[in-house]
Scaffold this active site. Structure first.
Site, PDB file in Angstrom:
ATOM      1  N   ARG A   1      -0.529  -4.380   6.805  1.00  0.00           N
ATOM      2  CA  ARG A   1      -0.274  -3.497   5.458  1.00  0.00           C
ATOM      3  C   ARG A   1      -0.937  -4.048   4.378  1.00  0.00           C
ATOM      4  O   ARG A   1      -0.789  -3.480   3.439  1.00  0.00           O
ATOM      5  CB  ARG A   1       1.112  -3.235   5.541  1.00  0.00           C
ATOM      6  CG  ARG A   1       1.393  -1.855   4.800  1.00  0.00           C
ATOM      7  CD  ARG A   1       3.065  -1.355   4.858  1.00  0.00           C
ATOM      8  NE  ARG A   1       3.707  -2.535   4.231  1.00  0.00           N
ATOM      9  CZ  ARG A   1       4.128  -2.542   3.040  1.00  0.00           C
ATOM     10  NH1 ARG A   1       3.784  -1.601   2.085  1.00  0.00           N
ATOM     11  NH2 ARG A   1       4.888  -3.197   2.409  1.00  0.00           N
ATOM     12  N   LYS A   2      -1.851  -5.039   4.595  1.00  0.00           N
ATOM     13  CA  LYS A   2      -2.243  -5.709   3.261  1.00  0.00           C
ATOM     14  C   LYS A   2      -3.528  -4.706   3.083  1.00  0.00           C
ATOM     15  O   LYS A   2      -4.978  -5.443   3.107  1.00  0.00           O
ATOM     16  CB  LYS A   2      -2.548  -7.067   3.724  1.00  0.00           C
ATOM     17  CG  LYS A   2      -1.363  -8.093   3.582  1.00  0.00           C
ATOM     18  CD  LYS A   2      -1.717  -9.437   4.042  1.00  0.00           C
ATOM     19  CE  LYS A   2      -0.705 -10.173   4.480  1.00  0.00           C
ATOM     20  NZ  LYS A   2      -0.756 -11.627   4.729  1.00  0.00           N
ATOM     21  N   THR A   3      -3.482  -3.321   2.480  1.00  0.00           N
ATOM     22  CA  THR A   3      -4.691  -2.851   2.421  1.00  0.00           C
ATOM     23  C   THR A   3      -4.547  -2.704   1.107  1.00  0.00           C
ATOM     24  O   THR A   3      -3.875  -2.752   0.132  1.00  0.00           O
ATOM     25  CB  THR A   3      -4.425  -1.598   3.000  1.00  0.00           C
ATOM     26  OG1 THR A   3      -3.076  -0.699   2.868  1.00  0.00           O
ATOM     27  CG2 THR A   3      -4.560  -1.677   4.692  1.00  0.00           C
TER      28      THR A   3
END
Length: 295
Positions: free
Chosen positions: A143-145
């Site tokens: 989820r490190k977008t």
């Protein structure tokens, strides 16, 4: 791989096109001075691929130019490899429309296509390395977008052949160290999560020891994330946990942190069901494209 079962564009929600309208508003908040210079005569431009990679982001590219009043014709399908070879340039598509609209969409479209294709390229390369190393589980992103660009980046992962992981805080309940510390214990945190999420949401717990993994499994967590375990330590812990709970509880083991293209063969164990890594979407090289008006 999703490409084998359908068209990735069919995953996109109804509201996604409004994001593109916002990109235009950011790029041209008032007058289009360059557009005044070139006018509205109809022209055709060619999209050239200038570096090798997996083509991804076609629906975003199409919609950018559709909102600008242009049409796109593709020479390659999404998921195919762009390979300019020795010439250094490959004609990937043509775009036709009013010349100022071609230029209005140019940079927005190229930035999006280049980024999405870069993620798809790195995703496919990592997936291939994992399979060659004998891994049979799930390779996923994280989820490190980029805020505001998550849909594009997750789309690139899917076209590249990996799992996009959870798309938001609402898709799955992940209890990380801060959740545990704030609640007081793993068991209390899992009970609270189960009560709120009900039967429809899985609960995942991040742990940094076998002891904490055992507590999470006993409390009913669906997925246990072994966070930042070293390669050999990961293999030992995963095997130990799986053996200890065999036939007692059903759960998945995930690991996150540390996987790179260079250490795939030493990192992988099939006692791990899911390997998640941000290396497939953070800091990846873009695929180089350019758009040139035919002349």
């Amino acid at each position: 791989m999703a490409l084998q079962h359908g068209i990735p564009a069919d995953l996109l929600p109804i509201h996604w096109k409004s994001q593109i309208t916002g990109w235009f508003a950011e790029d041209t908040p008032s007058f289009d001075y360059g557009g005044f210079v070139v006018g509205d005569s109809e022209r055709t431009a060619t999209l050239f691929g200038k570096s090798k990679g997996v083509l991804a982001g076609v629906p975003f590219f199409d919609e950018i130019f559709a909102q600008a009043g242009c049409t796109v014709k593709w020479n390659l399908k999404e998921g195919e490899v762009v390979d300019p070879g020795s010439t250094g340039m490959l004609a990937v598509a043509t775009v036709t429309g009013p010349v100022r609209k071609l230029l209005l969409g140019e940079r927005v479209a190229l930035n999006t296509l280049s980024r999405c294709s870069g993620i798809a390229t790195k995703s496919r390369a990592m997936e291939e390395l994992a399979r060659k190393a004998g891994y049979t589980g799930i390779l996923a992103g994280t989820r490190k977008t980029t805020p505001g660009f998550r849909l594009v980046e997750k789309y690139g992962m899917i076209v590249g052949g990996v799992d996009g992981n959870r798309h938001s805080l609402s898709n799955m309940i992940m209890l990380k160290d801060n959740h545990i510390w704030a609640r007081g214990s793993i068991s209390e945190a899992v009970r609270a999560a189960k009560a709120a999420g009900g039967f429809a949401l899985k609960v995942e717990v991040e742990v940094d020891s076998e002891k904490d993994a055992d507590e999470a499994i006993a409390a009913g967590a669906d997925i246990i994330m072994l966070d930042n375990f070293p390669g050999d330590g990961l293999k030992i812990a995963a095997n130990s946990i799986k053996q200890r709970w065999a036939g007692k509880k059903s759960f998945l083991l995930e690991c996150s942190g540390g996987l790179t293209s260079d250490n795939v063969s030493t990192y992988i164990t099939n006692d791990i069901d899911i390997i998640s890594t941000s290396s497939i979407h953070q800091g990846v090289p873009h695929v180089d494209f350019s758009l040139k008006i035919d002349h």
